[in-house]
Design an enzyme around this catalytic site. Sequence first.
Site, PDB file in Angstrom:
ATOM      1  N   ASP A  29      89.920  65.322   9.991  1.00 45.54           N
ATOM      2  CA  ASP A  29      88.331  64.788   9.809  1.00 45.54           C
ATOM      3  C   ASP A  29      87.648  65.961   9.777  1.00 45.54           C
ATOM      4  OD1 ASP A  29      88.732  62.244   9.390  1.00 45.54           O
ATOM      5  OD2 ASP A  29      88.092  61.562  11.375  1.00 45.54           O
ATOM      6  N   ASP A  91      82.590  64.427   0.087  1.00 47.07           N
ATOM      7  CA  ASP A  91      83.451  64.750  -1.577  1.00 47.07           C
ATOM      8  C   ASP A  91      82.227  64.869  -2.224  1.00 47.07           C
ATOM      9  OD1 ASP A  91      85.721  65.656  -1.499  1.00 47.07           O
ATOM     10  OD2 ASP A  91      87.040  64.177  -2.212  1.00 47.07           O
TER      11      ASP A  91
END
Length: 220
Positions: A29, A91
């Site tokens: 992460d 993203d």
Amino acid sequence: MLNKYARAFFTRVLTPFAAFLLRRGVSPDAVTLIGTAGVMAGALVFFPRGEFFWGTIVITLFVFSDLVDGNMARQAGVSSRWGAFLDSTLDRVADSAVFGGIALWYAGTGNDNVLCAVAIFCLASGQVVSYTKARGEAIGLPVAVNGLVERAERLVITLVAAGLAGLHSFGVPGIDVLLPIALWAVAAGSLVTLGQRVVTVRREAAEADAAAAPGSEATS
């Protein structure tokens, strides 16, 4: 298209680096967050000033985090729904920064409202292309189509063109035309891809509805 071949290649290349980060106690992460921050910095600091070469260099250094974080999660055996959600969401943020930075350049010093609009269209259409697949899968459809221009193609075409166009500031003449060409190509490709996914979802939905209709088993 590029996802099928390039992702497998770079996954193998980046596996040792992913293992190194895990040994250092870095979480997948954290790599996702740092990678997105780096892409945003490269796009929103350099691109609006027309420094496309250096902006592309910075973005390229961080964009591979999209492959590294997943590789780390698999090696550590910690793949999770949360990690997949975070990766997919960021993203979209990174993609928006890239095309947003280009749009800011054309809205300002670049002084081209048409190309500004094309860059915004690339940003918006990329988000919708991703949404159609996510939404189709959310209602139980496979969305079995890759499409002409997916995320990998959008980024590669745009960043290669932006990086080369940035060489114009180093005295390379005429090369700055590559970025407008790339933007138009990505816009057209994204529109085609959106159409491909919508048609696919419509067909799959019709087939699923027909299969679930009362008496469908008896008449098949």
